[in-house]
Design a protein around this motif. Sequence first.
Motif, PDB file in Angstrom:
ATOM      1  N   LEU A  60       0.921  -1.176  -0.143  1.00 13.78           N
ATOM      2  CA  LEU A  60       0.008  -0.009  -0.289  1.00 13.78           C
ATOM      3  C   LEU A  60       0.833   1.251   0.132  1.00 13.78           C
ATOM      4  O   LEU A  60       0.738   2.214  -0.798  1.00 13.78           O
ATOM      5  N   VAL A  61       1.944   1.389   0.835  1.00 13.46           N
ATOM      6  CA  VAL A  61       2.871   2.456   0.731  1.00 13.46           C
ATOM      7  C   VAL A  61       3.512   2.466  -0.496  1.00 13.46           C
ATOM      8  O   VAL A  61       3.628   3.651  -0.864  1.00 13.46           O
ATOM      9  N   ALA A  62       3.802   1.536  -1.154  1.00 15.81           N
ATOM     10  CA  ALA A  62       4.458   1.544  -2.414  1.00 15.81           C
ATOM     11  C   ALA A  62       3.469   2.179  -3.467  1.00 15.81           C
ATOM     12  O   ALA A  62       4.028   2.970  -4.456  1.00 15.81           O
ATOM     13  N   ILE A  63       2.343   1.612  -3.427  1.00 10.80           N
ATOM     14  CA  ILE A  63       1.398   2.101  -4.380  1.00 10.80           C
ATOM     15  C   ILE A  63       1.242   3.658  -4.118  1.00 10.80           C
ATOM     16  O   ILE A  63       0.709   4.275  -5.159  1.00 10.80           O
ATOM     17  N   GLN A  64       0.840   4.054  -2.910  1.00 10.04           N
ATOM     18  CA  GLN A  64       0.742   5.539  -2.708  1.00 10.04           C
ATOM     19  C   GLN A  64       2.004   6.295  -3.261  1.00 10.04           C
ATOM     20  O   GLN A  64       1.714   7.405  -3.715  1.00 10.04           O
ATOM     21  N   LYS A  65       3.087   5.832  -2.845  1.00 10.29           N
ATOM     22  CA  LYS A  65       4.223   6.751  -3.606  1.00 10.29           C
ATOM     23  C   LYS A  65       4.283   6.540  -5.017  1.00 10.29           C
ATOM     24  O   LYS A  65       4.536   7.762  -5.718  1.00 10.29           O
ATOM     25  N   GLU A  66       3.892   5.546  -5.523  1.00  2.75           N
ATOM     26  CA  GLU A  66       3.917   5.495  -7.051  1.00  2.75           C
ATOM     27  C   GLU A  66       2.662   6.407  -7.812  1.00  2.75           C
ATOM     28  O   GLU A  66       2.729   7.169  -8.415  1.00  2.75           O
ATOM     29  N   ASN A  67       1.534   6.482  -6.908  1.00  4.77           N
ATOM     30  CA  ASN A  67       0.403   7.379  -7.125  1.00  4.77           C
ATOM     31  C   ASN A  67       0.826   8.801  -7.215  1.00  4.77           C
ATOM     32  O   ASN A  67       0.453   9.684  -7.931  1.00  4.77           O
ATOM     33  N   ASP A  68       1.550   9.081  -6.121  1.00  4.15           N
ATOM     34  CA  ASP A  68       1.845  10.612  -6.080  1.00  4.15           C
ATOM     35  C   ASP A  68       3.000  10.817  -6.896  1.00  4.15           C
ATOM     36  O   ASP A  68       3.040  11.910  -7.551  1.00  4.15           O
ATOM     37  N   SER A  69       3.862  10.033  -7.377  1.00  8.16           N
ATOM     38  CA  SER A  69       4.951  10.340  -8.536  1.00  8.16           C
ATOM     39  C   SER A  69       4.246  10.544  -9.817  1.00  8.16           C
ATOM     40  O   SER A  69       4.227  11.271 -10.603  1.00  8.16           O
ATOM     41  N   LEU A  70       3.075   9.586  -9.946  1.00  7.79           N
ATOM     42  CA  LEU A  70       2.177   9.697 -11.272  1.00  7.79           C
ATOM     43  C   LEU A  70       1.425  11.088 -11.145  1.00  7.79           C
ATOM     44  O   LEU A  70       1.252  11.698 -12.299  1.00  7.79           O
ATOM     45  N   ARG A  71       0.830  11.379 -10.205  1.00  2.00           N
ATOM     46  CA  ARG A  71       0.300  12.747 -10.109  1.00  2.00           C
ATOM     47  C   ARG A  71       1.160  13.865 -10.385  1.00  2.00           C
ATOM     48  O   ARG A  71       0.765  14.793 -11.121  1.00  2.00           O
ATOM     49  N   GLN A  72       2.325  13.719  -9.791  1.00  8.49           N
ATOM     50  CA  GLN A  72       3.519  14.830 -10.228  1.00  8.49           C
ATOM     51  C   GLN A  72       3.651  14.959 -11.997  1.00  8.49           C
ATOM     52  O   GLN A  72       3.942  16.004 -12.386  1.00  8.49           O
ATOM     53  N   GLU A  73       3.937  13.640 -12.338  1.00  8.12           N
ATOM     54  CA  GLU A  73       4.325  13.486 -13.656  1.00  8.12           C
ATOM     55  C   GLU A  73       3.051  14.029 -14.555  1.00  8.12           C
ATOM     56  O   GLU A  73       3.097  15.010 -15.511  1.00  8.12           O
ATOM     57  N   ARG A  74       1.979  13.778 -14.061  1.00  3.60           N
ATOM     58  CA  ARG A  74       0.660  14.287 -14.639  1.00  3.60           C
ATOM     59  C   ARG A  74       0.580  15.819 -14.810  1.00  3.60           C
ATOM     60  O   ARG A  74       0.346  16.591 -15.773  1.00  3.60           O
TER      61      ARG A  74
END
Length: 130
Positions: A32-46
């Motif tokens: 879950l922590v890894a998914i949240q980090k990836e989600n944050d990264s994807l939001r920044q990229e978007r």
Amino acid sequence: IVQEKQFEAVAALLERQIEEVRKDRGVVGAELVAIQKENDSLRQERSALLQRTKELEVEHQSSQREKSLIMQEKDQLLQERSDMRSRVRELERENSFALTTILNSSAVGTANKSTASSRGFSVSPTKSPS
């Protein structure tokens, strides 16, 4: 005693299952922590991509305006070139007419001089009659 042993066996089995659930929960938590980090990264990229898209749209509009101005200038230059070619043709016709007129008057003048000389008249340089 048999029931007690069965109870202990069930209790031991339940404790192992609880331990496995705790381990699974730890793994799930880490995922879950890894998914949240990836989600944050994807939001920044978007967000960065949206910003770049806006910049490109502005650049595109600017390029379209510049292209339009260049096309207008091209059309104007083509019209000017066409006008100049027409003027050149007009001047060539005028020049040709003037040369023809000069040559014809020169030929007539030469013929008149020849005729006058053959008839015994004196021919002097051309003077305008006063």
